[in-house]
Design an enzyme around this catalytic site. Structure first.
Site, PDB file in Angstrom:
ATOM      1  N   TYR A 108       3.461   4.939   2.844  1.00 51.22           N
ATOM      2  CA  TYR A 108       2.968   4.002   3.857  1.00 51.22           C
ATOM      3  C   TYR A 108       2.878   2.582   3.292  1.00 51.22           C
ATOM      4  O   TYR A 108       2.527   2.402   2.138  1.00 51.22           O
ATOM      5  CB  TYR A 108       1.580   4.434   4.332  1.00 51.22           C
ATOM      6  CG  TYR A 108       1.031   3.530   5.399  1.00 51.22           C
ATOM      7  CD1 TYR A 108       1.433   3.696   6.720  1.00 51.22           C
ATOM      8  CD2 TYR A 108       0.171   2.488   5.092  1.00 51.22           C
ATOM      9  CE1 TYR A 108       0.972   2.836   7.700  1.00 51.22           C
ATOM     10  CE2 TYR A 108      -0.299   1.624   6.071  1.00 51.22           C
ATOM     11  CZ  TYR A 108       0.107   1.809   7.375  1.00 51.22           C
ATOM     12  OH  TYR A 108      -0.340   0.965   8.352  1.00 51.22           O
ATOM     13  N   TRP A 110       3.506  -2.014   4.112  1.00 49.96           N
ATOM     14  CA  TRP A 110       4.154  -3.110   4.825  1.00 49.96           C
ATOM     15  C   TRP A 110       5.388  -3.682   4.152  1.00 49.96           C
ATOM     16  O   TRP A 110       6.166  -4.398   4.788  1.00 49.96           O
ATOM     17  CB  TRP A 110       3.134  -4.222   5.044  1.00 49.96           C
ATOM     18  CG  TRP A 110       2.390  -4.055   6.322  1.00 49.96           C
ATOM     19  CD1 TRP A 110       1.575  -3.005   6.658  1.00 49.96           C
ATOM     20  CD2 TRP A 110       2.389  -4.947   7.431  1.00 49.96           C
ATOM     21  NE1 TRP A 110       1.055  -3.201   7.911  1.00 49.96           N
ATOM     22  CE2 TRP A 110       1.541  -4.398   8.404  1.00 49.96           C
ATOM     23  CE3 TRP A 110       2.996  -6.171   7.690  1.00 49.96           C
ATOM     24  CZ2 TRP A 110       1.299  -5.019   9.627  1.00 49.96           C
ATOM     25  CZ3 TRP A 110       2.753  -6.787   8.903  1.00 49.96           C
ATOM     26  CH2 TRP A 110       1.915  -6.206   9.860  1.00 49.96           C
TER      27      TRP A 110
END
Ligand code: MGD
Ligand code: MGD
Ligand code: MO
Length: 767
Positions: A108, A110
């Protein structure tokens, strides 16, 4: 002109002949963010990873010292050739011994903007070609909403970005009731890139037009800068009690839109019987809520009057409200409140999620269809709800509940991370670090020596967007940017694409991975394939022209977007994607799961860590998003320092709480609970509710064993709790956390977070 794009904006790049460069705001950006300039110093800082590096204990099979843990070891630099050989051999070993399910690549995070160099897409494309991996579902941003909203309001993603547009609010809203505020600091960001920042401008325009904003939040700064805003500083995590009381009092006063309830919702009767106390003996009145919420009853009743007198009310909920214990409830209760008011589907009214949580929320641009790098198919079916990573590592084979079904945790032997930082995003880091020791191998791709890199066995250095070409094409932003490479890769770093190409070669399928396309061919492919999806009157310019100019703005605009307009116009023809096709104030489906922590209707639970529940820990810690960076990114750059004091994270403390503990401005304090402790520098303020403290996230983890401080830099996730929101969504609950603080009596220790680990250069060691 050359440009680069980041999640926080677009920048012009001016470079001299060497490695010196400067970023300047994109000329089209109305309100550019300063965050980008952080990279000017971070790019080549000592924290930069320059060569592939292997943890000594892993490489030497723990011969030098049996008990050296991940995170405490030295690293040995290795050539790329050796790295590809060692990594591919180890992946093959793990697959043949334990199967693909034992590889966790939820990864996970960005990463960076840029449609081609999306780290996770490359990781998955690679692993899917060799049989797949255990994956993760949902996000840290709003997992609880992702799971509950489809039961009660319909497809989450369809409308997350279909929120009623600011133009509609500006012209039509009378009362904007903002639970969690409209934090402009967050609107700097949009996933995939931003052309022009619009949030501040629209908020100002709406205020000028006379929209009455109320900020329901423990933090005044969550909504400010646009004139007189009423601030209702409630206790954290108690919004549901306030919303229920508003529902109850509105109904009692007969200010309920019965037509709306009848035509567009199901289950109101059952919900009402809960409000009236028939099911639990507690009437959810303003009186009842007042003590829980910490707001005077009169103020609550006054709010009822304001809603009554408002022609058009917008109930807005911040995404942060999902990141708390029972985080499903605030969204559901808000949907119920907006249904009772009955303004859903009308211009400027109804319900909105996450205004200013990202720049794109509330803009009025039509989605631009775009293709992504194809990831292939994952043959492994095992997954976890994303925030259950520590549970998974601790409990192989044990079953867990999620959204009405039971699943079991796989036995993870290899973790592969590219493009996220669990030592930033996960809760209760001390617990995670323990569990993190269990797998046999941890591989990460990073560009700096943050805690993820330091806790890996194999660290493969990646380039940043400035060292590669890419294209920014975010479907919710009208700007498309050609991201120019301006520097040669620092050290020996490679892009994720090059790294996985190198590994794929070792597995004998490089051509399947690359499809024989170079970086530039892939970028052009993404551009052309995306262009093919555009309507004939909105085609992109020729690729070479686009590349030459550096950016393009889509002319495609909608004037107003009104959330759920079609459903309201004709609920039969345009039903919601819920089981009943209507808004569900009672969900038979959720009820049938028989969960004690998420029942058939919105409910106040309040049984966890909230203010007043502990004698030992009397302060509620919030850890909101940082203003001068995105998460942990560029924490080592010059801009992130704006939010720190002497390099340490700041804790905002109410004046009365500070006085009670004899804390002074800028004093270094120890913040602690049973899960851990961190140091932070005090900022005394009137703008935070008494009993509440806030440390923005993002300080790189920096443990100091000698004084048993879990982080001397101020990473709040050493304090936060790692339990799921409920059996329904199992989302993260960072905003539910009690702590105590005291003066740190010792000399404030040096911050080592940005120092690389001890590195043994390749040649010396290996010959
Ligand atoms: N206490 C608390 N914790 C929270 C939250 C909170 O409110 N409170 N919020 C949560 C939320 S909403 C989120 S979204 C998460 C965010 O958590 P993350 O998204 O994991 O945080 P980032 O710091 O953005 O991590 C991105 C990482 O990718 C790396 N990176 C950048 N570009 C590239 C690239 O091209 N390739 C590779 N391989 N790596 C790259 C960066 O160096 C960085 O380490 O945090 C969550 N954690
Ligand atoms: N500058 C910057 N912007 C960002 C990010 C970043 O790292 N930096 N991260 C981006 C990401 S990934 C996401 S998901 C979004 C997140 O967007 P949000 O979820 O809106 O982010 P937060 O800043 O965590 O929370 C907003 C405010 O909610 C308030 N709050 C917390 N708990 C409660 C509560 O129980 N009740 C009430 N009423 N208020 C509460 C806090 O005071 C906090 O300041 O932001 C995005 N924007
Ligand atoms: Mo997020």
């Amino acid at each position: 002109m050359r440009y680069t794009a980041a999640h926080w904006g677009t920048y012009k790049i001016i470079k001299d002949k060497g490695k010196r460069f400067k970023l300047f705001p994109f000329e089209q950006d109305k309100d550019p963010s300063d965050i980008g300039r952080g990279i000017e110093t971070a790019l080549t800082s000592s924290a930069r990873i320059r060569k592939p590096a292997f943890r000594r204990g892993w490489l030497e099979k723990n011969q030098h010292h049996k008990n050296i843990k991940r995170g405490e070891d030295q690293f040995i630099e290795v050539s790329w050739e050796d790295a590809f050989e060692l990594v591919s051999k180890d992946i093959k070993r793990v697959i043949s011994n334990y199967g693909n399910e034992s590889i966790y690549a939820g990864s996970y995070g960005w990463a960076s903007a840029g449609r081609f160099h999306h780290a996770q897409s490359h990781l998955r494309r690679f692993l899917n070609l060799i049989g797949g991996h255990t994956y993760s579902k949902n996000t840290y941003s709003y997992a609880a909403a992702e799971v509950i909203v489809p039961h009660v309001l319909g497809n989450f993603y369809n409308f997350l970005f279909d929120t009623t547009s600011w133009v509609s609010i500006k012209d039509n809203t009378s009362l904007f009731l903002a639970f969690g505020g409209i934090p402009l600091k967050n609107g700097q960001i949009s996933q995939g890139g931003v052309g022009s920042h619009i949030q501040k401008d629209y908020l100002k325009k709406a205020a000028l037009k006379g929209v009455n904003f109320i900020n329901v939040s423990p933090l005044k700064s969550d909504l400010e800068g646009v004139g007189n805003i009423e601030w209702l500083p409630l206790k954290p995590n108690t919004d549901v009690a306030l919303m229920l009381a508003l529902c109850y009092e509105l109904n009692k006063a007969g200010i309920i839109n019965n037509d709306f309830i009848y035509r567009y919702t199901v289950g109101f009767k059952k919900f009402l019987s809960y409000l009236n106390g028939s099911s639990d003996g507690i009437i959810k009145s303003a009186d009842w809520a007042s003590e829980i919420v910490g707001i005077n009853k009169k103020v609550i009743l006054n709010l009822v009057d304001k809603i009554k007198n408002s022609e058009r009310t917008m109930i807005s909920v911040s995404w942060s409200l999902t990141r708390q214990s029972h985080g499903e409830q605030p969204f559901w209760a808000a949907i119920a409140l907006a249904s009772i008011i009955g303004d859903i589907g009308k211009p400027g009214g109804g319900i909105g999620f996450g205004y200013s949580a990202m720049n794109s929320i509330g803009n009025h641009y039509k989605k631009i269809p775009a293709v992504s790098l194809p990831q292939g198919k994952n043959s492994v079916k095992k997954f976890i709800p994303v925030a259950r990573i520590t549970d998974m590592l601790e409990n192989p084979g044990i079953s867990f509940d999620y959204n009405g079904s039971r699943f079991s945790y796989p036995d993870i032997k290899l973790i592969y991370w590219a493009g996220g930082n669990p030592f930033h995003h996960h809760q209760d880091l001390n617990r995670m670090i323990k569990a993190w020791q269990k797998p046999e191998t941890v591989i990460s791709h990073e560009w700096c020596w943050n805690a993820l890199a330091k806790h890996s066995d194999i660290v493969l250095p990646v380039t940043t967007p400035l060292e590669r070409n890419d294209i920014a094409l975010a479907p919710r932003d009208p700007y498309m940017i050609y991201m120019s490479k301006v520097l040669e890769p620092i050290g020996e770093s490679k892009s994720d694409f090059e790294i996985f190409s190198g590994l794929a070669k070792k597995f004998g399928f490089k051509d399947d991975y690359t499809e024989k396309k170079s970086e530039n061919e892939w970028i052009e492919w993404i551009y052309n394939e995306s262009n093919a999806l555009q309507e004939s009157n909105h085609k992109f310019p020729d690729f070479d022209n686009f590349k030459e100019k550096g950016w393009y703005k889509s002319p495609d605009q909608l004037s107003q977007q009104i959330f759920l307009k079609e459903f309201i116009e004709d609920p039969v023809k345009n039903p919601l994607e819920t089981p009943s096709g209507k808004i569900e104030l009672f969900s038979k489906q959720i009820d049938s799961f028989k969960y004690s922590d998420c029942v058939g209707h919105p409910k106040w639970f309040g049984d966890k860590e909230y203010l007043g529940k502990s004698k030992k820990y009397k302060l509620h810690l919030l850890s909101n998003q940082p203003k001068f960076k995105l998460h942990s990114q560029l924490d080592n750059g010059k801009v992130a320092g704006n939010e720190k004091i002497d390099g340490r994270a700041v804790i905002e403390v109410n004046k009365i709480d500070a006085e009670a503990r004899a804390l002074l401005e800028h004093m270094v304090v120890k913040v602690f609970n049973d899960r851990g402790s961190c140091l932070a520098a005090v900022k005394i303020s009137d703008n935070i509710r008494q009993g509440v403290v806030n440390i923005p996230t993002g300080a790189w983890l920096d443990p100091l064993k000698s004084s048993s401080i879990s982080c001397v830099h101020g990473n709040p996730n050493v304090l936060t709790n790692d339990v799921g929101t409920s059996k329904l969504a199992q989302g993260p609950t960072a905003h539910t956390c009690l702590v105590e603080i005291e003066k740190f009596h010792e000399k404030a220790p040096r911050i080592n977070a940005f120092d690389p680990p001890k590195i043994i250069a390749a040649k010396r060691e290996r010959n």
